[in-house]
Design an enzyme around this catalytic site. Structure first.
Site, PDB file in Angstrom:
ATOM      1  CG  ASN A 188      -1.003  47.721 -13.727  1.00 27.35           C
ATOM      2  OD1 ASN A 188      -0.987  48.725 -14.496  1.00 27.35           O
ATOM      3  ND2 ASN A 188      -1.520  46.619 -13.892  1.00 27.35           N
ATOM      4  CG  HIS A 241      -5.873  44.205 -15.482  1.00 30.58           C
ATOM      5  ND1 HIS A 241      -4.775  44.113 -16.427  1.00 30.58           N
ATOM      6  CD2 HIS A 241      -6.824  43.439 -15.631  1.00 30.58           C
ATOM      7  CE1 HIS A 241      -5.268  43.183 -17.324  1.00 30.58           C
ATOM      8  NE2 HIS A 241      -6.634  43.042 -16.946  1.00 30.58           N
ATOM      9  N   GLY A 285      -3.415  58.006 -22.275  1.00 29.13           N
ATOM     10  CA  GLY A 285      -2.894  58.682 -21.003  1.00 29.13           C
ATOM     11  C   GLY A 285      -4.047  59.344 -20.545  1.00 29.13           C
ATOM     12  CB  SER A 286      -7.896  59.016 -21.038  1.00 27.42           C
ATOM     13  OG  SER A 286      -8.181  58.007 -20.428  1.00 27.42           O
ATOM     14  CG  ASN A 287      -6.950  56.020 -16.074  1.00 28.68           C
ATOM     15  OD1 ASN A 287      -7.631  56.066 -15.280  1.00 28.68           O
ATOM     16  ND2 ASN A 287      -7.343  55.091 -17.081  1.00 28.68           N
TER      17      ASN A 287
HETATM   18  C1  GAR Z   1      -6.922  51.704 -19.132  1.00 29.61           C
HETATM   19  O1  GAR Z   1      -8.010  51.132 -19.187  1.00 29.61           O
HETATM   20  C2  GAR Z   1      -6.050  50.825 -18.203  1.00 29.61           C
HETATM   21  O2  GAR Z   1      -6.887  50.216 -17.174  1.00 29.61           O
HETATM   22  C3  GAR Z   1      -5.541  49.753 -19.165  1.00 29.61           C
HETATM   23  O3  GAR Z   1      -5.120  50.748 -20.173  1.00 29.61           O
HETATM   24  C4  GAR Z   1      -6.143  51.636 -20.255  1.00 29.61           C
HETATM   25  C5  GAR Z   1      -5.372  52.915 -20.740  1.00 29.61           C
HETATM   26  O4  GAR Z   1      -5.956  54.008 -20.914  1.00 29.61           O
HETATM   27  N1  GAR Z   1      -4.411  49.044 -18.808  1.00 29.61           N
HETATM   28  C6  GAR Z   1      -4.021  47.863 -18.972  1.00 29.61           C
HETATM   29  O5  GAR Z   1      -4.920  47.234 -19.962  1.00 29.61           O
HETATM   30  C7  GAR Z   1      -3.014  47.407 -18.280  1.00 29.61           C
HETATM   31  N2  GAR Z   1      -2.670  45.974 -18.451  1.00 29.61           N
HETATM   32  P1  GAR Z   1      -5.765  55.575 -20.779  1.00 29.61           P
HETATM   33  O6  GAR Z   1      -4.225  55.423 -21.634  1.00 29.61           O
HETATM   34  O7  GAR Z   1      -6.537  56.175 -21.436  1.00 29.61           O
HETATM   35  O8  GAR Z   1      -5.306  55.781 -19.314  1.00 29.61           O
END
Ligand code: GAR
Length: 187
Positions: free
Chosen positions: A102, A104, A12-14
């Site tokens: 989303n 990616h 969940g850093s994003n």
């Molecule tokens: C992010 O890099 C996102 O782009 C990717 O998962 C990571 C989640 O990081 N998403 C995918 O691969 C979707 N197919 P986060 O939990 O630290 O935000």
């Protein structure tokens, strides 16, 4: 004020970055975070940031209207998938046309599709000796990673990079661009 709902499955850093960005921007706020994983670190972040969080299981998500009803009750202007790993069922897509996006961690259409997420994407980029990678923000449809592309940004991949350093570069792009793209879509 516009309402953002985030779906996240992991760290969940994003999600945190988007929540923080809109704490400083009166255009919108993150009104809730939904997760399909009880142990996801995103739940700790929501506690700290005082954002309501909801957990649902696979049956609620794919075989019932309960998640759609809960989402509708929040009247979101946009639903943001930030590291969310399940395919979104058609009842949710139909309830929020062109309102679900989303991110990616690659330059789609490369390195997309079922099973391509997180570190797996960066490992594949490294194995194929790509010289660049990046991020893709796109609308969500019934197929993994196939909805219309809204935004892409690139970063270089050097021979000295490994999957971890590629992930770091991609995360930096995500932190820089994702909140701004969301804001633009909400204007
Ligand atoms: C992010 O890099 C996102 O782009 C990717 O998962 C990571 C989640 O990081 N998403 C995918 O691969 C979707 N197919 P986060 O939990 O630290 O935000």
């Amino acid at each position: 004020m516009k309402q953002i709902v985030i779906l996240a499955s992991g760290s969940g850093s994003n999600a945190e970055n988007i929540i923080s960005y809109f704490k400083e921007n009166p255009l919108a706020k993150v009104s809730a975070v939904f997760t399909n994983k009880k142990t996801a670190k995103v739940l700790e972040r929501c506690d700290r940031l005082e954002v309501p969080a909801f957990y649902f299981n696979k049956t609620a998500f794919t075989n019932s209207d309960s998640v759609v009803q809960l989402l509708k009750s929040l009247s979101p202007d946009i639903i943001v998938l930030a590291g969310f790993l399940w395919k979104v069922p058609s009842n949710i897509i139909a309830a929020f046309p062109n309102q679900i996006i989303n991110i990616h961690p690659a330059l789609l259409p490369k390195y997309g599709g079922k099973g391509m997420y997180g570190a797996k994407v960066h490992q594949a980029v490294k194995e194929n000796a790509e010289t660049e990678t990046g991020i893709t923000i796109h609308y969500v449809n019934e197929h993994y990673d196939e909805g219309a592309i809204i935004f892409q940004a690139k970063t270089s991949v050097e021979p000295s990079d490994d999957a971890n350093t590629i992930a770091e570069k991609v995360h930096q792009l995500e932190y820089e661009h994702f909140p701004k793209v969301i804001a633009k879509l909400l204007l």
